[in-house]
Design an enzyme around this catalytic site. Structure first.
Site, PDB file in Angstrom:
ATOM      1  N   GLU A  87      -0.081  -1.406   5.602  1.00  0.00           N
ATOM      2  CA  GLU A  87       0.993  -0.940   6.480  1.00  0.00           C
ATOM      3  C   GLU A  87       0.798   0.512   6.868  1.00  0.00           C
ATOM      4  OE1 GLU A  87       4.834   0.632   7.867  1.00  0.00           O
ATOM      5  OE2 GLU A  87       3.693   1.302   6.143  1.00  0.00           O
ATOM      6  N   GLU A  88       0.267   1.293   5.941  1.00  0.00           N
ATOM      7  CA  GLU A  88       0.168   2.739   6.180  1.00  0.00           C
ATOM      8  C   GLU A  88      -0.986   3.118   7.102  1.00  0.00           C
ATOM      9  OE1 GLU A  88       2.482   4.552   5.472  1.00  0.00           O
ATOM     10  OE2 GLU A  88       3.496   3.915   3.646  1.00  0.00           O
ATOM     11  N   ASP A 144       0.836  -1.212   0.000  1.00  0.00           N
ATOM     12  CA  ASP A 144       0.000   0.000   0.000  1.00  0.00           C
ATOM     13  C   ASP A 144       0.868   1.258   0.000  1.00  0.00           C
ATOM     14  OD1 ASP A 144       0.704  -0.932   2.632  1.00  0.00           O
ATOM     15  OD2 ASP A 144      -0.669   0.523   3.508  1.00  0.00           O
TER      16      ASP A 144
END
Ligand SMILES: [Zn+2]
Length: 422
Positions: free
Chosen positions: A174-175, A109
């Site tokens: 992840e973000e 991502d």
């Protein structure tokens, strides 16, 4: 397609010069892969996107071309995206000695482009200028994906089997907290990982490739909603202005760094930080006094402070501001990640990286702590000694994000060195 012949297991690992050269020859292929990936924006739903599905589908095809021993796409259910799942891709490649696995974890991502006017080129069309590749995601975290991919490809094409099995793990989310990414993957597949595995997360570092991150600060994101009373701009006496209250509150929160004031020189910024960041829109016209304001605080706290203590202190400050302004303040913890114990500075993964960095960069790499929160924390949480390392341009999340081709090549060489020699 006929299966490729397996690399010859008898071949010794002293084929390093050949591998190093071969990686240098991948330059144009690396640009192509970066270009293809940049054209598939993978924004999570919290960032207004459709998720990582299309990017993962494309990457799965690329991985299959490397004939991994195992390939798995572990989707985490998420009704907010069109396909209903957030993909997590794993490709495992056989090694000479199966006793431990070398993992390279990257994330698929990206973050939003921010203000489009600040970009000199289209963020989703790769622009190449000499050694520089521009585009959203090229550094964060496609550099990790591309460098680890070509490290594996180099060994495969040189006919060298890695010292230990190699796992490329490419996760979602992840973000925005990793709940649908690595956290989910570790919950489902914890048994794939062993305490003496070598785990590298190429998601932060310095330009020289000499920073091996072994510790992170705790991370805390808080949403504040100030509740007052909306009214006409000419009659503040009958309303309660939440924008003024927000200003008072932000100033009151400036106490936090004075309360949590310890320093630790192992960290790049040696103090805890408490920054007001996002501010949601309130009223749409000038002559209305707002009755509700929302803003967020991003705290990066030295690991020795419990986040519960930080939250309690913030609540205390909020109560003071409520009393002073007559407003209500609602506090919601959006993300809270207490930093787990650091990876030891003499862990095998640190040694392996130091040797590889010496061989490729001719420099000594050092263990270091950073502001967090990278996904490595999830590994450390369950007792797996992960490190974060790459050669970073340090343009992640910025407009005109770029990745240096020379970094891609050197990072791939470092990974390949670890695959061969560990
Ligand atoms: Zn990242």
């Amino acid at each position: 397609m006929a299966p490729r012949p397996r690399p010859n297991p008898k071949k010794t690992p002293n084929t390093w010069p050949g591998i190093k050269n071969r990686i240098r020859g991948y330059k144009e292929q690396m640009v192509t892969l970066q270009r293809d990936l940049t054209a598939i924006p993978a924004l999570g739903p919290q960032n207004g996107g459709k998720g990582e599905y299309a990017k993962a589908l494309f990457l799965e095809k690329q991985l299959k071309a490397l004939s991994p021993q195992t390939i798995l796409n572990l989707g985490c259910p998420d009704p907010r995206v069109p396909q209903g799942i957030r993909p997590n891709l794993l490709a495992l490649f056989e090694g000479r000695n199966p006793s431990r696995t070398i993992w390279i974890l990257s994330h698929m991502d990206i973050v939003p482009i921010g203000d489009r006017r600040l970009w000199k080129t289209d963020p989703y069309t790769l622009k190449r200028k000499g050694d520089f590749l521009y585009g959203r995601g090229v550094e964060d975290n496609q550099q990790g994906i591309v460098s680890s991919y070509f490290a594996v490809k180099a060994l495969e094409e040189e006919g060298v089997r890695p010292a230990y099995p190699v796992g490329l793990l490419w996760v979602s989310d992840e973000e925005t907290g990793s709940h649908k990414g690595l956290e989910f993957f570790l919950k489902k597949k914890r048994k794939l990982f062993k305490a003496d595995d070598l785990i590298i997360v190429p998601d932060a570092g310095n330009r020289e490739g000499t920073m091996i991150e072994v510790a992170e600060k705790s991370m805390l994101w808080i949403k504040f909603t100030l509740l007052g009373k909306q009214c006409h701009g000419s009659r503040p006496d009958i309303g309660k202005n939440t924008l003024r209250g927000t200003a008072h509150f932000i100033i009151a929160l400036e106490k936090l760094p004075r309360i949590f004031k310890k320093k630790d020189s192992h960290f790049d910024l040696p103090i805890s930080t408490f920054e007001p960041t996002q501010k949601e829109a309130n009223v749409s016209n000038i002559n209305t006094i707002p009755g509700q304001d929302v803003f967020y605080l991003d705290c990066r706290v030295l690991p020795e402070y419990p986040l519960t203590k930080v939250i309690d202190t913030i609540r205390g400050i909020a109560v003071e501001v409520e009393k002073k302004t007559g407003l209500g303040i609602k506090i919601e913890v959006i993300n809270s990640l207490q930093a787990p114990p650091a990876t030891k500075a003499d862990a095998p993964v640190v040694h392996a990286l130091q040797e590889a960095v010496q061989a490729v960069h001719h420099k000594k790499a050092f263990p270091w702590g950073i502001g967090g929160g990278t996904v490595a924390a999830f590994f450390r949480e369950v007792g797996l000694p992960a490190v974060v390392w790459c050669s970073a341009a340090e343009t992640a999340h910025q407009p005109n994000e770029f990745c240096r081709l020379s970094h891609l090549i050197k990072d791939a060489q470092v990974f390949a060195h670890i695959f061969c020699q560990s």
